[in-house]
Scaffold this motif. Structure first.
Motif, short mmCIF file in Angstrom:
data_model
loop_
_atom_site.label_atom_id
_atom_site.label_comp_id
_atom_site.label_asym_id
_atom_site.label_seq_id
_atom_site.Cartn_x
_atom_site.Cartn_y
_atom_site.Cartn_z
N ASN A 465 -16.95 15.03 16.27
CA ASN A 465 -17.15 15.36 14.86
C ASN A 465 -18.49 14.84 14.36
N ALA A 466 -18.90 13.68 14.87
CA ALA A 466 -20.21 13.15 14.48
C ALA A 466 -21.33 14.04 15.01
N LEU A 467 -21.16 14.57 16.22
CA LEU A 467 -22.15 15.50 16.76
C LEU A 467 -22.24 16.76 15.89
N ARG A 468 -21.10 17.22 15.42
CA ARG A 468 -21.10 18.39 14.53
C ARG A 468 -21.86 18.07 13.24
N ALA A 469 -21.59 16.88 12.70
CA ALA A 469 -22.24 16.48 11.45
C ALA A 469 -23.76 16.38 11.62
N GLN A 470 -24.19 16.16 12.85
CA GLN A 470 -25.63 16.05 13.15
C GLN A 470 -26.24 17.41 13.51
N ASN A 471 -25.48 18.48 13.24
CA ASN A 471 -25.95 19.85 13.50
C ASN A 471 -26.29 20.07 14.98
N ARG A 472 -25.41 19.57 15.84
CA ARG A 472 -25.65 19.70 17.28
C ARG A 472 -24.95 20.93 17.88
#
Length: 808
Positions: A465-472
């Motif tokens: 989810n953190a990766l998603r939040a970082q636009n990854r």
């Protein structure tokens, strides 16, 4: 301090001591298990001619603890063979052996005087540097070690495991003021990396963190229930998954834990808490005391708050102490909350509802949240420790302060104060600041002493989810996503409904393969996710509907696409690593099997279970199990090469190997751990097992990078020797005998013959080398043919409806 934990002594072979020893054995650590010496012979011992001096008698309790490990359900062991690492002994003959251990953990009866006496004896044999700890659930660590040498106390701490140790994530570490900080750091790292635990540092206060808050919350729940004249069944409908708690909710949980255990913990809190008003909350109601007196302890005695009566479940009325039919909670707000998929939205809907459910939950949550806030500083240093303790020790989805954020700190505080509650100043400050947590793409902050401070990051934890939040996110559809993990490593995350494989997932697997082939940016691929289960297999509902509509071409295309996608990953020019966990069934295993290396979570339940649905594997499962079984056998020379090109011409009999694969798939065997999955052939010797699932994606990524650094080269397509019609006759004879003995039905044998046809190579002669594609074609054709059979369709429909296999 030891450089590593190579050997452990567990003192006490009761339920917890034996299971701690079992989990140490799970991770490969030789363990000495000691207990007291019996004072009397049992009738069975006397009949055998044993005496009180016989080793078997003197070690009776330790031996009994080890024996029970193989009977407990769910199993505390990764495999039954793990017990071979546990050595039984007793306190009188073997206590001196603690000097050979790197860690000594005590798990005897919860009695301060008895513990103090044992530790004095241990100190006489203690080797400087050995870590010593107690598994007490609430007795003071300081009092337990009073009067012991200063150097001994500098190595002493509490290590509170939760029951059962294999499955429960929480480990509370409770250091003394004198405990060497290096010891605490070492044990934290060891517990996380080797034992797979989530570690929380607790203070030396009654019942530490999780049991203190959890027991308080249960006592409040019980009191509010009685005040509002609700039943245990109604309360459980409000305190389970609907608010992010386990399915067992409140009273089913107490039945599982045991009423006697709960009463003991509550009484310990009441006896050791100095604040009279707080201690009063832990007063056990007369009804519970009477239940314990009657032996109504819950699951272990057959009845507690609930009792099974034939097929019916009865609920105990706490006023009359008589059982009545169970009823479901009938509350408007509960029905409204069930329509919401977001947990935080459900919490808000229920907490602020005006019906009885809302009033009940508000009172319970309000009291528990305020208690958690008032204990901060006393039992733990920050909200993160409290939240993690409750999530890992009681299986809550959100900890108390996360729940507070979810329902709105400012809104709830205003209501609390309007109701005359005293709200701690730091809570009001958090309300003004915007909550207890602040989440940004790179960092999460928690509120402490009037300001937001970063939650310490752990490099071994990769949060999708953190990766998603970082636009990854590189590419996504409804069933799966491709995400940039950093360092040139791509993540294929599956998130289809119920984690089943359908066209969306297949298309994203193909897209991953295309990127590995065409884009130099990517060094490799990890297949993983952070859903409840890795993958439960193919979308069975879709397959059944296509079969019932006789859309054979459509089904054939879907299976071909999946097979092609799997082969594309297997022979991709860059390394592919899969990271399965939880249920990894059917197509889930096939998705993993396409990888160069599997980095499996220890708690992975891997198996090819298609026969239970009237089918056989169709995506590559049969072929991959055959290849895995043949790996490592001597090569015969010639042909295309590869790991599976072997055996024919060497005099090696392939039949036993094929028999084992046939048995594993035909009996739908599932490994109850990744270790057992390896013994069944689902994992190769070169595959890895990670005990801490939180570290799994990190370890998988590091494996990709290591393969790249080693100069990765794609494998060479293999030729596979088959046993042919003669070998198939052996398998069919086994099926015939199973049918005669009643172990298999006529249709079971029909499915078995289809499986035998695939595994033996179809019509080609024994000793023939065939390609992987040849075997894939065989299993696809067999799969499709079974989809067209009425009895297979009945089996698919039944398992979709009930979750259980049909024998027709």
């Amino acid at each position: 301090m030891p450089k590593a934990i190579r050997k452990v002594a567990v003192l006490g072979a009761g339920v917890m001591g034996a299971q701690i020893a079992g989990h140490l054995a799970n991770v490969g650590i030789p363990t000495l298990l000691l207990d007291i010496v019996p004072r009397e012979l049992t009738p069975d011992e006397a009949k055998k001619g044993l005496t009180l001096e016989s080793k078997a008698v003197r070690n009776r309790f330790a031996l009994g603890g080890i024996q029970k490990l193989n009977t407990l359900k769910p199993s505390p062991l990764f495999t039954k063979e793990a017990v071979e690492l546990i050595t039984p002994g007793n306190f009188e003959d073997d206590l001196a052996q603690v000097a050979t251990c790197d860690w000594v953990v005590e798990a005897i009866v919860e009695n301060l005087a008895v513990k103090q006496d044992l530790w004095k004896k241990v100190s006489l044999f203690w080797k400087p540097g050995t870590i010593v700890s107690s598994n007490t659930s609430g007795i003071s660590i300081d009092k337990m070690s009073e009067g012991l040498p200063a150097e001994f106390r500098s190595h002493f701490l509490g290590t509170h495991f939760f029951n059962p140790p294999r499955y429960m994530k929480l480990l509370e570490l409770i250091p003394l003021p004198e405990t060497d900080p290096a010891i605490v750091a070492f044990m934290t790292d060891f517990a996380e990396r080797t034992l797979g635990k989530g570690v929380v540092l607790a203070k030396d206060t009654p019942n530490f963190i999780a049991n203190r808050i959890g027991t308080y919350g249960m006592m409040v729940t019980l009191q509010v229930m009685q005040q509002m004249e609700l039943g245990a069944d109604e309360v459980d409908s409000l305190t389970g998954p609907i608010i992010g708690r386990p399915k067992s909710a409140t009273f089913r949980t107490l039945d599982v834990v045991g009423l006697d255990t709960f009463v003991h913990v509550a009484n310990n809190c009441k006896a050791t808490i100095t604040d009279a008003q707080e201690a009063a909350v832990f007063t056990v109601p007369d009804s519970l005391t009477e239940m314990v007196k009657r032996g109504w302890l819950g699951q272990k005695s057959g009845q507690g708050f609930f009792k099974k009566d034939g097929d019916a479940i009865l609920t105990l009325d706490l006023n009359s102490l008589e059982y009545r039919p169970r009823k479901k909670g009938n509350f408007p707000s509960l029905e409204a909350a069930k329509q919401l998929t977001d947990l935080k939205a459900r919490l808000r809907t229920l907490t602020y509802a005006e019906d009885r459910a809302g009033k009940f939950l508000w009172q319970v949550l309000k009291t528990t949240l305020l208690y958690s806030a008032n204990k901060l500083g006393e039992i733990a240093d920050d909200v993160v420790a409290v939240d993690n303790a409750m999530k890992w020790g009681f299986n809550w989805d959100l900890g108390p302060f996360e729940v507070w954020d979810a329902i709105g700190v400012a809104k709830s505080v205003a209501r609390m104060e309007a109701e005359g509650e005293a709200v701690p100043a730091f809570v009001k400050a958090a309300a003004e600041a915007g909550g207890f947590y602040k989440r940004e793409p790179e960092t999460t902050y928690h509120f402490l002493k009037g300001e937001y401070r970063p939650v310490p990051a752990n490099e071994r934890i990769i949060d999708i989810n953190a990766l998603r939040a970082q636009n990854r996110v590189v590419k996504a559809n409804k069933g799966a996503s491709l995400i940039d993990m950093g360092d040139g490593v791509l993540l294929l995350e599956t998130h289809a409904p119920k984690t089943a494989i359908g066209p969306d997932v297949i298309s994203m697997v193909k897209a991953a393969g295309d990127l590995l082939n065409k884009d130099d940016k990517w060094q490799g691929l990890v297949i993983g996710a952070q859903t409840e289960n890795f993958c439960v297999g193919a979308n069975l509902m879709m397959i059944l509907m296509e079969a019932q509509d006789e859309e054979w071409d459509e089904l054939d295309v879907i299976i071909r696409q999946f097979q092609t996608a799997m082969m594309g990953l297997k022979y991709a020019p860059k390394p592919v690593v899969s990271a399965p966990y939880g249920l990894t069934l059917g197509g889930g295993f096939e998705l993993s099997a396409a990888a160069d290396v599997i980095v499996a979570a220890a708690e992975s339940y891997i198996g090819l279970v298609e026969v239970g649905a009237g089918l056989i594997p169709g995506g590559c499962g049969n072929k991959e199990m055959l290849v895995r079984a043949l790996e490592g056998l001597p090569a015969s020379g010639g042909g295309m090469g590869g790991a599976a090109q072997m055996a024919a011409g060497t005099g090696l009999d392939l039949q036993p190997i094929v028999n084992k694969v046939f048995e594993t798939i035909g009996m739908a065997k599932v490994g109850t751990s990744a270790v057992e999955a390896r013994t069944l052939g689902y994992l190769k010797k070169t595959d890895r097992i990670v005990v801490n699932r939180d570290h799994q994606l990190y370890e998988a990524k590091q494996t990709v990078l290591a393969l790249t650094q080693q100069g990765y080269k794609a494998p060479t397509p293999a030729l596979i020797p088959v046993v042919g019609p003669a070998g198939r006759a052996v398998l069919e004879l086994g099926l015939y005998n199973m049918k005669l003995s009643g172990w298999a039905s006529e249709y079971d044998c029909h499915i078995g013959k289809k499986l035998a046809y695939v595994l033996t190579g179809g019509k080609v002669a024994g000793g023939t080398y065939v390609t992987e594609q040849y075997l894939l074609d065989l299993e696809r054709e067999a799969f499709l043919s079974l989809c067209g059979e009425k009895k297979s369709q009945e089996r698919m429909a039944y398992i979709l409806k009930t979750g259980k296999p049909l024998r027709n």
